[in-house]
Design a protein around this motif. Structure first.
Motif, mmCIF file in Angstrom:
data_model
loop_
_atom_site.group_PDB
_atom_site.id
_atom_site.type_symbol
_atom_site.label_atom_id
_atom_site.label_comp_id
_atom_site.label_asym_id
_atom_site.label_seq_id
_atom_site.Cartn_x
_atom_site.Cartn_y
_atom_site.Cartn_z
ATOM 1 N N ALA A 61 0.840 -1.301 0.074
ATOM 2 C CA ALA A 61 0.057 -0.021 0.126
ATOM 3 C C ALA A 61 0.593 1.214 0.056
ATOM 4 O O ALA A 61 0.547 2.264 -0.732
ATOM 5 N N ARG A 62 2.048 1.183 0.688
ATOM 6 C CA ARG A 62 2.859 2.554 0.927
ATOM 7 C C ARG A 62 4.280 2.622 0.109
ATOM 8 O O ARG A 62 4.947 3.327 0.356
ATOM 9 N N GLY A 63 4.571 1.338 -0.449
ATOM 10 C CA GLY A 63 5.727 0.987 -0.955
ATOM 11 C C GLY A 63 6.988 1.206 0.148
ATOM 12 O O GLY A 63 6.499 0.636 1.217
ATOM 13 N N THR A 64 8.087 1.775 -0.041
ATOM 14 C CA THR A 64 9.212 1.653 0.976
ATOM 15 C C THR A 64 8.646 2.244 2.416
ATOM 16 O O THR A 64 9.244 1.761 3.509
ATOM 17 N N GLY A 65 7.671 3.220 2.260
ATOM 18 C CA GLY A 65 7.285 3.823 3.492
ATOM 19 C C GLY A 65 6.306 2.908 4.410
ATOM 20 O O GLY A 65 6.437 3.113 5.540
ATOM 21 N N GLY A 66 6.005 1.835 3.723
ATOM 22 C CA GLY A 66 5.080 0.751 4.560
ATOM 23 C C GLY A 66 6.105 0.132 5.481
ATOM 24 O O GLY A 66 5.765 -0.356 6.453
ATOM 25 N N TYR A 67 7.447 -0.036 5.497
ATOM 26 C CA TYR A 67 8.237 -0.413 6.298
ATOM 27 C C TYR A 67 8.646 0.307 7.627
ATOM 28 O O TYR A 67 8.504 -0.198 8.632
ATOM 29 N N GLN A 68 8.407 1.792 7.327
ATOM 30 C CA GLN A 68 8.302 2.512 8.476
ATOM 31 C C GLN A 68 7.005 2.437 9.319
ATOM 32 O O GLN A 68 7.085 2.367 10.424
ATOM 33 N N ASN A 69 6.103 2.196 8.711
ATOM 34 C CA ASN A 69 4.648 1.825 9.210
ATOM 35 C C ASN A 69 4.709 0.812 9.932
ATOM 36 O O ASN A 69 4.021 0.636 11.025
ATOM 37 N N ALA A 70 5.441 -0.390 9.321
ATOM 38 C CA ALA A 70 5.493 -1.698 10.228
ATOM 39 C C ALA A 70 6.196 -1.401 11.359
ATOM 40 O O ALA A 70 5.748 -2.237 12.473
ATOM 41 N N VAL A 71 7.243 -0.921 11.357
ATOM 42 C CA VAL A 71 8.115 -0.564 12.533
ATOM 43 C C VAL A 71 7.233 0.137 13.709
ATOM 44 O O VAL A 71 7.106 -0.091 14.843
ATOM 45 N N VAL A 72 6.630 1.149 12.916
ATOM 46 C CA VAL A 72 5.681 1.980 14.056
ATOM 47 C C VAL A 72 4.656 1.318 14.757
ATOM 48 O O VAL A 72 4.388 1.027 16.074
ATOM 49 N N LEU A 73 4.010 0.384 13.810
ATOM 50 C CA LEU A 73 2.933 -0.766 14.273
ATOM 51 C C LEU A 73 3.394 -1.556 15.443
ATOM 52 O O LEU A 73 2.809 -1.868 16.234
ATOM 53 N N SER A 74 4.716 -1.961 14.995
ATOM 54 C CA SER A 74 5.233 -2.806 16.090
ATOM 55 C C SER A 74 5.605 -2.454 17.339
ATOM 56 O O SER A 74 5.414 -3.032 18.531
ATOM 57 N N GLY A 75 6.097 -1.145 17.303
ATOM 58 C CA GLY A 75 6.257 -0.369 18.642
ATOM 59 C C GLY A 75 4.839 0.087 19.293
ATOM 60 O O GLY A 75 4.935 -0.155 20.383
ATOM 61 N N LEU A 76 4.140 0.231 18.652
ATOM 62 C CA LEU A 76 2.754 0.434 19.339
ATOM 63 C C LEU A 76 2.055 -0.802 19.957
ATOM 64 O O LEU A 76 1.570 -0.720 21.124
ATOM 65 N N LEU A 77 2.418 -1.740 19.074
ATOM 66 C CA LEU A 77 1.748 -3.064 19.748
ATOM 67 C C LEU A 77 2.568 -3.454 20.955
ATOM 68 O O LEU A 77 1.897 -4.144 21.934
ATOM 69 N N LEU A 78 3.881 -3.329 20.933
ATOM 70 C CA LEU A 78 4.675 -3.735 21.921
ATOM 71 C C LEU A 78 4.529 -2.829 23.183
ATOM 72 O O LEU A 78 4.297 -3.254 24.508
ATOM 73 N N ALA A 79 4.059 -1.606 22.904
ATOM 74 C CA ALA A 79 3.689 -0.498 24.120
ATOM 75 C C ALA A 79 2.547 -0.893 24.582
ATOM 76 O O ALA A 79 2.258 -0.906 25.915
ATOM 77 N N LEU A 80 1.384 -1.385 23.918
ATOM 78 C CA LEU A 80 -0.092 -1.687 24.117
ATOM 79 C C LEU A 80 0.249 -2.965 24.998
ATOM 80 O O LEU A 80 -0.437 -3.253 26.034
ATOM 81 N N GLY A 81 1.123 -3.889 24.640
ATOM 82 C CA GLY A 81 1.119 -5.235 25.479
ATOM 83 C C GLY A 81 1.860 -5.167 26.785
ATOM 84 O O GLY A 81 1.432 -5.664 27.588
ATOM 85 N N ALA A 82 2.721 -3.991 26.750
ATOM 86 C CA ALA A 82 3.565 -3.800 28.044
ATOM 87 C C ALA A 82 2.303 -3.184 28.927
ATOM 88 O O ALA A 82 2.438 -3.555 30.293
ATOM 89 N N ALA A 83 1.718 -2.199 28.550
ATOM 90 C CA ALA A 83 0.818 -1.370 29.271
ATOM 91 C C ALA A 83 -0.274 -2.540 29.782
ATOM 92 O O ALA A 83 -0.683 -2.465 31.136
ATOM 93 N N ALA A 84 -0.680 -3.315 29.049
ATOM 94 C CA ALA A 84 -1.792 -4.320 29.423
ATOM 95 C C ALA A 84 -1.022 -5.400 30.499
ATOM 96 O O ALA A 84 -1.855 -5.550 31.350
ATOM 97 N N SER A 85 0.152 -5.644 30.565
ATOM 98 C CA SER A 85 0.965 -6.536 31.245
ATOM 99 C C SER A 85 0.822 -5.904 32.738
ATOM 100 O O SER A 85 0.596 -6.481 33.741
ATOM 101 N N PHE A 86 1.278 -4.877 32.698
ATOM 102 C CA PHE A 86 1.254 -3.746 34.164
ATOM 103 C C PHE A 86 0.016 -3.743 34.688
ATOM 104 O O PHE A 86 -0.387 -3.894 35.839
ATOM 105 N N TRP A 87 -1.041 -3.489 33.849
ATOM 106 C CA TRP A 87 -2.539 -3.155 34.229
ATOM 107 C C TRP A 87 -3.061 -4.673 34.799
ATOM 108 O O TRP A 87 -3.525 -4.463 35.939
#
Length: 100
Positions: A61-87
């Motif tokens: 969908a985004r060309g090479t910019g899709g890789y940056q979106n994938a890394v940002v999405l990975s970071g968001l999912l990791l942060a959500l998982g960490a927050a859920a774990s703490f909670w």
């Protein structure tokens, strides 16, 4: 700086398996530890199956910019998982919970 942070984030993220298995084993009641570990492994496996398809769709969908979106999405999912774990994880409460 971006490369170092990505390498650290994804490199250290691989060590979660030992910590996750130990945490589940400690918190789950002894008669349910095997099932809890099985559910954890199933979820991890499903994520491993879905991730390439999601990254591929982002790159399509985004060309090479899709890789940056994938890394940002990975970071968001990791942060959500960490927050859920703490909670959600409370070792004193979870180990004291009686089994039905």
């Amino acid at each position: 700086a971006k490369t170092v942070l990505i390498a650290l984030g994804f490199g250290l993220g691989g060590s979660y398996a030992a910590v996750a298995a130990t945490t589940v084993s400690e918190l789950a009641p002894p008669d349910r530890a095997g099932g809890a570990l099985g559910v954890m492994n199933a979820l991890v496996t499903l994520a491993g199956l879905a991730a390439p398809a999601v990254v591929g769709a982002l790159v399509d969908a985004r060309g090479t910019g899709g890789y940056q979106n994938a890394v940002v999405l990975s970071g968001l999912l990791l942060a959500l998982g960490a927050a859920a774990s703490f909670w959600l994880i409370d070792p004193a409460r979870d180990t004291a919970r009686p089994t039905p």
